[in-house]
Design a protein around this motif. Sequence first.
Motif, PDB file in Angstrom:
ATOM      1  N   VAL A  56       0.835  -1.222   0.059  1.00 43.39           N
ATOM      2  CA  VAL A  56       0.112   0.103   0.138  1.00 43.39           C
ATOM      3  C   VAL A  56       0.803   1.177  -0.058  1.00 43.39           C
ATOM      4  CG1 VAL A  56      -1.646   1.337   1.539  1.00 43.39           C
ATOM      5  CG2 VAL A  56      -2.059  -1.135   1.178  1.00 43.39           C
TER       6      VAL A  56
ATOM      7  N   LEU B 201       2.312   2.088  -3.385  1.00 42.26           N
ATOM      8  CA  LEU B 201       1.505   2.489  -4.477  1.00 42.26           C
ATOM      9  C   LEU B 201       0.899   4.115  -4.112  1.00 42.26           C
ATOM     10  CD1 LEU B 201      -1.226  -0.361  -4.865  1.00 42.26           C
ATOM     11  CD2 LEU B 201       0.676   0.299  -6.283  1.00 42.26           C
ATOM     12  N   VAL B 202       0.910   4.311  -2.823  1.00 38.92           N
ATOM     13  CA  VAL B 202       0.398   5.560  -2.279  1.00 38.92           C
ATOM     14  C   VAL B 202       1.739   6.780  -2.699  1.00 38.92           C
ATOM     15  CG1 VAL B 202       0.073   7.075  -0.343  1.00 38.92           C
ATOM     16  CG2 VAL B 202      -1.307   4.913  -0.662  1.00 38.92           C
ATOM     17  N   LYS B 203       2.889   6.037  -2.287  1.00 41.19           N
ATOM     18  CA  LYS B 203       4.037   7.036  -2.733  1.00 41.19           C
ATOM     19  C   LYS B 203       4.350   7.395  -4.063  1.00 41.19           C
ATOM     20  CE  LYS B 203       6.167   6.219   2.035  1.00 41.19           C
ATOM     21  NZ  LYS B 203       7.332   5.655   2.577  1.00 41.19           N
TER      22      LYS B 203
ATOM     23  N   GLY C 122       2.021   7.631  -6.370  1.00 46.59           N
ATOM     24  CA  GLY C 122       0.986   8.110  -7.010  1.00 46.59           C
ATOM     25  C   GLY C 122       0.087   7.070  -7.944  1.00 46.59           C
ATOM     26  N   ARG C 123       0.112   5.967  -7.400  1.00 47.07           N
ATOM     27  CA  ARG C 123      -0.672   5.075  -8.219  1.00 47.07           C
ATOM     28  C   ARG C 123      -1.986   4.468  -7.186  1.00 47.07           C
ATOM     29  NH1 ARG C 123       4.846   2.837  -9.361  1.00 47.07           N
ATOM     30  NH2 ARG C 123       5.193   3.354 -11.634  1.00 47.07           N
ATOM     31  N   ARG C 124      -2.498   5.351  -6.735  1.00 41.47           N
ATOM     32  CA  ARG C 124      -3.754   5.110  -5.829  1.00 41.47           C
ATOM     33  C   ARG C 124      -5.072   4.460  -6.508  1.00 41.47           C
ATOM     34  NH1 ARG C 124      -4.161   7.804  -0.967  1.00 41.47           N
ATOM     35  NH2 ARG C 124      -2.519   9.068  -0.416  1.00 41.47           N
ATOM     36  N   ARG C 125      -4.784   4.180  -7.859  1.00 39.40           N
ATOM     37  CA  ARG C 125      -6.032   3.754  -8.696  1.00 39.40           C
ATOM     38  C   ARG C 125      -5.831   2.150  -8.445  1.00 39.40           C
ATOM     39  NH1 ARG C 125      -2.520   5.836 -12.225  1.00 39.40           N
ATOM     40  NH2 ARG C 125      -1.574   4.400 -13.808  1.00 39.40           N
TER      41      ARG C 125
ATOM     42  N   LEU D 138      -5.228   0.705  -5.781  1.00 38.74           N
ATOM     43  CA  LEU D 138      -5.270   0.056  -4.269  1.00 38.74           C
ATOM     44  C   LEU D 138      -6.502  -0.926  -4.442  1.00 38.74           C
ATOM     45  CD1 LEU D 138      -4.879   3.659  -2.127  1.00 38.74           C
ATOM     46  CD2 LEU D 138      -3.436   1.259  -2.292  1.00 38.74           C
TER      47      LEU D 138
END
Length: 314
Positions: free
Chosen positions: A27, A30-32, A34-37, A39
């Motif tokens: 997680v 992905l957050v760092k 910039g790929r939150r989509r 998640l």
Amino acid sequence: MGQAFLASFLIGLREGLEATLVVSILVAYLVKSGRRRQLLPLWAGVAAAVALSVLFGALLTYTRTSLLADFRSRELFEAITSVLAVALVTWMVFWMRRTARRLKGELTGRLEAAIGVGSLAVAGIAFLSVVREGLETTLLFYAAAQGATTTATPLVAISAGVLTAVVIGAGLYAGAIRINLSRFFTVSGVLLVFVAAGILKYGVHDFQEAGVLPGLDVLAFDISGVLDPNSWYGATIAGILNITAAPTVLEMVAYVAYLVPVLAAFLWPARTPAAPGTPPAPAPNTVAAPPQPSGADPARTPTQQPENTQHVRA
């Protein structure tokens, strides 16, 4: 009951924290980045892994209670699952000891490659990363909870362990909790080795109950008058050290034969690899000279080497 509670809580805490750390690493990456989509497919893979683990536990219970009708078949099934659980926990504690430092790099590398493929690959990485922990937890829990199936104590204990692991993992992710994970996994690994030794002891007893191994009536000792299994101290000793009041000789042989070498190997200091580029140790000053052929130049001493001697690279 006390033994089932402590063993099940430890299994839930240890395995739950491993799974939580794996999910946290994925997680956070992905957050760092910039790929939150991504998640959503990641959490879908985690949910599928949890569902499969629960289904595996239900299958083990159904096999024992419904598919196996006679007593000996049930005892043999429990003995085999116990041996599998011991092999699994032994591999798991040594695997974590060996790969803990590079776990983050391996996970993020696999996730980055999966992102290039698509959302389904991301879900697959999450599923494979978590399902191993889930299946391990289910098998270990089933083996450790044998003998306490008439109570809800093991289920409550493992649920409490998993919830505690999730709280700790969330605190670590948020930066609100700081613990020495290396020390935690070392201490919990030692306790799990004791749990595995006890599971193996129970497995040997189940083999004896099934008639596969002899010596069911040959006791190593009987301290029932001193160690009351129904007392709080008896349950505590059984829960921590897996020592029962009247074990058979084969049970104790299996317990000691597993516990001593595995615990020694686990606690033995790991070898630190040499730093890259470290030159090898210098060769001794004196080297045995080869026999001199007839007519050789007597001015050259035996220890002199030709100037064009090839040296082995470090």
